[in-house]
Scaffold this motif. Sequence first.
Motif, PDB file in Angstrom:
ATOM      1  N   HIS A 228     -12.959 -10.770  -7.214  1.00  0.00           N
ATOM      2  CA  HIS A 228     -13.295 -11.362  -6.843  1.00  0.00           C
ATOM      3  C   HIS A 228     -12.430 -12.206  -6.423  1.00  0.00           C
ATOM      4  CE1 HIS A 228     -15.007 -14.638  -3.664  1.00  0.00           C
ATOM      5  NE2 HIS A 228     -15.555 -15.713  -5.303  1.00  0.00           N
TER       6      HIS A 228
ATOM      7  N   LEU B 178      -9.877 -14.144  -5.143  1.00  0.00           N
ATOM      8  CA  LEU B 178      -9.435 -14.792  -3.251  1.00  0.00           C
ATOM      9  C   LEU B 178     -11.056 -15.323  -3.026  1.00  0.00           C
ATOM     10  CD1 LEU B 178      -8.630 -12.503  -0.266  1.00  0.00           C
ATOM     11  CD2 LEU B 178      -8.560 -11.166  -2.783  1.00  0.00           C
TER      12      LEU B 178
ATOM     13  N   LEU C  58      -4.449   1.159  -1.495  1.00  0.00           N
ATOM     14  CA  LEU C  58      -4.052  -0.032  -1.707  1.00  0.00           C
ATOM     15  C   LEU C  58      -3.785   0.144  -2.745  1.00  0.00           C
ATOM     16  CD1 LEU C  58      -7.943  -1.857  -1.529  1.00  0.00           C
ATOM     17  CD2 LEU C  58      -5.686  -2.068   0.333  1.00  0.00           C
TER      18      LEU C  58
ATOM     19  N   GLN D  97      -3.885  -5.129  -5.229  1.00  0.00           N
ATOM     20  CA  GLN D  97      -4.764  -5.148  -4.365  1.00  0.00           C
ATOM     21  C   GLN D  97      -6.403  -4.996  -4.145  1.00  0.00           C
ATOM     22  OE1 GLN D  97      -2.513  -3.009  -1.922  1.00  0.00           O
ATOM     23  NE2 GLN D  97      -1.715  -4.879  -0.498  1.00  0.00           N
ATOM     24  N   GLN D  98      -6.268  -3.551  -5.382  1.00  0.00           N
ATOM     25  CA  GLN D  98      -7.935  -3.273  -5.076  1.00  0.00           C
ATOM     26  C   GLN D  98      -8.690  -4.045  -6.354  1.00  0.00           C
ATOM     27  OE1 GLN D  98      -9.074  -0.630  -4.432  1.00  0.00           O
ATOM     28  NE2 GLN D  98     -11.589  -1.103  -4.593  1.00  0.00           N
TER      29      GLN D  98
ATOM     30  N   LEU E 172      -6.769  -9.453   3.970  1.00  0.00           N
ATOM     31  CA  LEU E 172      -6.994 -10.475   3.426  1.00  0.00           C
ATOM     32  C   LEU E 172      -5.587 -10.066   1.878  1.00  0.00           C
ATOM     33  CD1 LEU E 172      -9.612 -13.571   3.005  1.00  0.00           C
ATOM     34  CD2 LEU E 172      -8.136 -12.905   4.921  1.00  0.00           C
ATOM     35  N   ILE E 173      -6.431  -9.104   1.565  1.00  0.00           N
ATOM     36  CA  ILE E 173      -5.026  -8.796   0.208  1.00  0.00           C
ATOM     37  C   ILE E 173      -4.043  -7.672   1.021  1.00  0.00           C
ATOM     38  CG2 ILE E 173      -6.725  -8.805  -1.018  1.00  0.00           C
ATOM     39  CD1 ILE E 173      -7.776  -5.704  -1.354  1.00  0.00           C
ATOM     40  N   THR E 174      -4.289  -8.032   2.368  1.00  0.00           N
ATOM     41  CA  THR E 174      -3.287  -6.766   3.332  1.00  0.00           C
ATOM     42  C   THR E 174      -2.597  -6.848   3.682  1.00  0.00           C
ATOM     43  OG1 THR E 174      -4.677  -5.809   4.252  1.00  0.00           O
ATOM     44  CG2 THR E 174      -4.512  -4.595   2.685  1.00  0.00           C
TER      45      THR E 174
ATOM     46  N   ILE F 204      -0.172 -11.533  -5.989  1.00  0.00           N
ATOM     47  CA  ILE F 204      -0.434 -10.809  -6.163  1.00  0.00           C
ATOM     48  C   ILE F 204       1.052  -9.974  -6.221  1.00  0.00           C
ATOM     49  CG2 ILE F 204      -0.361  -8.108  -4.470  1.00  0.00           C
ATOM     50  CD1 ILE F 204      -3.183  -9.120  -3.809  1.00  0.00           C
TER      51      ILE F 204
ATOM     52  N   GLN G  22       0.931  -1.224  -0.132  1.00  0.00           N
ATOM     53  CA  GLN G  22       0.236   0.006   0.279  1.00  0.00           C
ATOM     54  C   GLN G  22       0.912   1.602   0.020  1.00  0.00           C
ATOM     55  OE1 GLN G  22      -2.640  -1.975   3.665  1.00  0.00           O
ATOM     56  NE2 GLN G  22      -3.755  -0.164   2.430  1.00  0.00           N
TER      57      GLN G  22
ATOM     58  N   MET H 175     -21.729 -13.646  -7.670  1.00  0.00           N
ATOM     59  CA  MET H 175     -20.730 -12.972  -7.669  1.00  0.00           C
ATOM     60  C   MET H 175     -19.562 -14.683  -7.166  1.00  0.00           C
ATOM     61  SD  MET H 175     -17.782 -10.487  -5.570  1.00  0.00           S
ATOM     62  CE  MET H 175     -17.887 -11.027  -4.205  1.00  0.00           C
TER      63      MET H 175
ATOM     64  N   THR I 298      -2.943 -15.986  -1.822  1.00  0.00           N
ATOM     65  CA  THR I 298      -3.267 -14.249  -2.567  1.00  0.00           C
ATOM     66  C   THR I 298      -1.417 -13.542  -1.915  1.00  0.00           C
ATOM     67  OG1 THR I 298      -5.218 -14.350  -1.987  1.00  0.00           O
ATOM     68  CG2 THR I 298      -4.887 -12.267  -2.351  1.00  0.00           C
TER      69      THR I 298
ATOM     70  N   LYS J  84     -19.250  -6.956  -3.259  1.00  0.00           N
ATOM     71  CA  LYS J  84     -17.912  -7.259  -2.796  1.00  0.00           C
ATOM     72  C   LYS J  84     -18.037  -7.819  -1.181  1.00  0.00           C
ATOM     73  CE  LYS J  84     -15.592  -3.708  -4.304  1.00  0.00           C
ATOM     74  NZ  LYS J  84     -13.882  -2.718  -4.303  1.00  0.00           N
ATOM     75  N   ARG J  85     -16.994  -8.780  -1.346  1.00  0.00           N
ATOM     76  CA  ARG J  85     -16.387  -9.638  -0.207  1.00  0.00           C
ATOM     77  C   ARG J  85     -15.797  -8.562   0.986  1.00  0.00           C
ATOM     78  NH1 ARG J  85     -14.247 -15.587   0.255  1.00  0.00           N
ATOM     79  NH2 ARG J  85     -12.671 -13.854  -0.065  1.00  0.00           N
TER      80      ARG J  85
ATOM     81  N   PHE K  62      -8.276  -7.527  -7.230  1.00  0.00           N
ATOM     82  CA  PHE K  62      -8.437  -8.147  -6.715  1.00  0.00           C
ATOM     83  C   PHE K  62     -10.225  -8.778  -6.085  1.00  0.00           C
ATOM     84  CE2 PHE K  62      -5.297 -12.622  -6.978  1.00  0.00           C
ATOM     85  CZ  PHE K  62      -4.498 -11.152  -7.706  1.00  0.00           C
ATOM     86  N   TRP K  63      -9.848  -7.726  -5.060  1.00  0.00           N
ATOM     87  CA  TRP K  63     -10.964  -7.326  -4.073  1.00  0.00           C
ATOM     88  C   TRP K  63     -12.549  -7.035  -5.427  1.00  0.00           C
ATOM     89  CZ3 TRP K  63     -11.911  -2.505  -0.706  1.00  0.00           C
ATOM     90  CH2 TRP K  63     -12.880  -3.248  -0.003  1.00  0.00           C
ATOM     91  N   ASP K  64     -12.134  -6.146  -6.265  1.00  0.00           N
ATOM     92  CA  ASP K  64     -12.948  -6.087  -6.810  1.00  0.00           C
ATOM     93  C   ASP K  64     -13.774  -7.506  -8.526  1.00  0.00           C
ATOM     94  OD1 ASP K  64     -12.907  -3.278  -6.216  1.00  0.00           O
ATOM     95  OD2 ASP K  64     -11.968  -2.445  -8.250  1.00  0.00           O
TER      96      ASP K  64
ATOM     97  N   ASP L  63     -12.099  -9.362   2.256  1.00  0.00           N
ATOM     98  CA  ASP L  63     -11.336  -9.328   1.170  1.00  0.00           C
ATOM     99  C   ASP L  63     -10.030  -8.178   2.174  1.00  0.00           C
ATOM    100  OD1 ASP L  63     -12.185 -11.241  -0.089  1.00  0.00           O
ATOM    101  OD2 ASP L  63     -12.504 -10.466  -1.873  1.00  0.00           O
ATOM    102  N   PRO L  64     -10.228  -7.043   2.955  1.00  0.00           N
ATOM    103  CA  PRO L  64      -9.142  -6.062   2.501  1.00  0.00           C
ATOM    104  C   PRO L  64      -8.065  -6.667   3.574  1.00  0.00           C
ATOM    105  CG  PRO L  64     -11.498  -4.977   3.147  1.00  0.00           C
ATOM    106  CD  PRO L  64     -11.893  -6.517   2.704  1.00  0.00           C
TER     107      PRO L  64
END
Lengths: 157, 790
Positions: free
Chosen positions: A96, A98, A85, A89-90, B16-18, A108, A80, B675, A104, B9-10, A92-94, B13-14
């Motif tokens: 789905h 993961l 983000l 990262q953004q 898990l992606i960080t 990434i 970050q 989704m 992940t 959106k899940r 992967f969230w947008d 995730d915030p």
Amino acid sequence: MAVQIRVEVNGTTYEREVEPRLLLVHWLRDELGLTGTNVGCETSLCGACTVLVDGRAVKSCTQLAVQADGSSITTIEGLQQNGELHPLQQAFWDQHGLQCGYCTPGMILAAADLLAQNPRPSEAEIRAALKGNVCRCTGYHNIVKAVRQAAEQMGGG
Amino acid sequence: MGVIGSSIKRREDPALITGRGRYTDDLSLPGMLHAVIVRSPHAHARIVSIDAAAARAAEGVVAVYDGRDLVPGGEIKGVPTGWLLPDLKVPVHPLLAVDRVRYVGDGVAVVVAESRYAARDAADLVEVEYEPLPAVVDPAKATADGAPRIHDEAPENVAFDWQLGDREKTDAAFAAATKVARLKLRNNRLIPHAVEPRACLADYDPTSGELTLRMTSQNPHVHRLLMHLASMGLPEHKMRIIAPEVGGGFGSKIHHYPDEAITAWCAINLKRPVKWTATRSEANLTDAHGRDHATTAELALDDGGRILGLRVETYAAMGAYLSTFAASVPTYLYGTLLSGQYDIPAIHVHVYGVFTNTTPVDAYRGAGRPEATFVVERLMDAAAEVCGLDPAAIRRRNFVPPEKFPYPTQVALEYDSGNYEPALDKALELAGYDALREAQKAARDDPKKPLIGIGLSSYIEACGLAPSQVVGALGAQAGLWESAKIRVQPSGSVTVYTGSSAHGQGHHTTFAQIVADKLGIDPEQVEVVHGDTEKVQFGMGTYGSRSAAVGGSAIATATDKVVAKARKIAAHLLEAAEEDVVFDPAADGGPAFHVRGVPDKRQGWGDVVLQAYLAHNYPDDLEPGLEETSFYNPSNFVYPFGTHVAVVEIDRETGEVRLARYVAVDDCGNQINPMIVAGQVHGGIAQGVGQALWEQAVYDDSGQLVTGTLLDYAVPRAHNLPSFETDHTVTPCPHNPLGVKGIGEAGTIASPAAVVNAVVDALKPYGVNHLDMPITPEKVWRAIHLKGAL
């Protein structure tokens, strides 16, 4: 016999003594507390432990901490910028990209290496670049979509 | 569209992606020790002696225990099996082997040390002398005369001999048949490969006698109960099991393995926290494997391609011990599914569960249902060939027609709802079936082009594993309902406590959607709590595609109870009769109760909630507070279905199979978050395609697992797969409040048959009628160039 190393991790420089046999991933996880980097195998075949060493994707379960001496490392915790983000990262969230999230961080960072080398990858190029990273949840479908979104957002696309 | 049905959106995730997700191995405690388990290198051997002196003397080592140390007073504590069949042979499965090891990976000792590295070093210093014994690894050979006996309790290595259906009726159907399709099938043994290996962290407080065990679990309450009853003996209320973030399970984290109990035992004995984390090669040796069937299957048909009967005989490997739900998988989750989507008047199935000197076999994504679908859908293609019909036509001809639902099969189930032909039609249309057949013809005639194959798989699934009375009658040692508690805070925000336990499925998102939709509030006002036996009431956990259908229904039911109580309060405030008050979650100005037909006479949801806690202006006969629990016990399984189409291209020179396209049309009833539904389908397809083309746990004759690492065991990788083409039809479940069916396993159930059917279809000109999975380039090359001499 401990060895002195000096490594920059996520912008902070650490000078530490480490055992020569200590794996880089264990140094990051157990000594620096950066547990975002995961271990899924011990043979560099799953890619969960992927970090960026001097900008390139490296599997930290098969590199020794001493080999990282003098390098600059980015883990998932350091991606970050200014609290925002990273586009990957953004994305992967947008998209789905993961489910359980265990692969992940490595996924990434492997994708970050790809986009640094090739800002406009085709689907086939994305899939080829990620073949060292196993995801058991997503079937890769949405991961590919996420990397494409990030590439577009980062000005490649 | 409401909140249910939206691709939100899940919220998982915030973190898990960080890198902020906390998995079990990420956790540490002060004074923590590390355990490493010493494992047998032999598939079958007598333990002559164990010498741990050198290991105990090594730097950093705190203790070394073997199987005898874990049996104080001589009572062998073992891990239990949780599903009993009549006459099931249940051998003792000690935490660490005593006297004898029965598979490569069987634990013989545990080393506990100050660091991970010290424990691993010392594990190599434990000297175990073995006297090797003959081993057997093939389920079809384990029952032969002279095969090595694995357990004294099961002299012929038969754990169970189980039948379902009507043998006489089936024999008569075959006698009357003019066409018969017959196949010998080997359903390859698989290793689950959740990317997070199993791990646990045990912490014991000797003053309170409380054990806290953080572990990679799909079902913490079930683990706690099994550990209380069998392996640990601690009072249930003195054990707290927490599943932190869990990195995938696919069934492998349902079961009670010895390792978590061994680690807990060490923590209790040493009065210090102990962590154990499997390496990947250790996980491959010890995580319960999946499938491993040897089957002979026959379909009886008339001249028009109508099915008259189905006969199946299967030898199912159990491995060296009976794992937690091992006995249910090749019986009630397999034999009961053999009617597929078809109206079959006579079925008989005979299954032998056999012990082999291999890793125990248990539920792996799909669990019995992929094996059943593989039998049925391979037979349908073989039958199409025998009858000279197109594979789509023979399926269409035999589908259970929509007017026959609820449909009782010949193998104990009653399908709740289904409409199979529209899903087939949609899949064929999406695939462009007729054009594909044209392209296939053209490619066959041009030797420069790869061969094209088209494979269909029309699957049925019984999931939402639940009806407690039914599963109890079938041998389950547990009820399979699900629990939910809805706590409405005075300010109106909601906490959901669910017995379901997510490990990638997105419960925090979908379960919040259910509550938000029903109460008319923002999903951000709903928090979901799971995976902790101290926070959550008893629950059954997540497996068998049950979370939405059973866990979600429990949440819906508990939410209804909350609304029902709030309605009493609203009626009091509105000075109206309760039956005249209605709740409108979508009212203008926010969710509100109003008097029927008088929308202006209303009480806002928030005011009613607050009054539940103030209880100032309140009904006399009502307790304050707003918190309700539901233990939802469904009346039936749910039966999702669909048709998948695989398109393969085969290189004639190398035999390599390329999955060119994959089309999936699934029907899981109403969708809460489309989704997430699509994501489940994608992952399932990939695992099934992996089984069809690459994955196999291979043992050599001496019982060594020769595919013990990711170098030898080929899981699908990104470049092996295409993007998938998915769509759906909607046939709601008639018996649960959300109308939902499961979707977590559908892809894995459908896809092996679709891919193998496609390969066999491509190889028709070479006279191939079957190839066993995984279909490697070598098998295909031999089929093309050596005319099927395999």
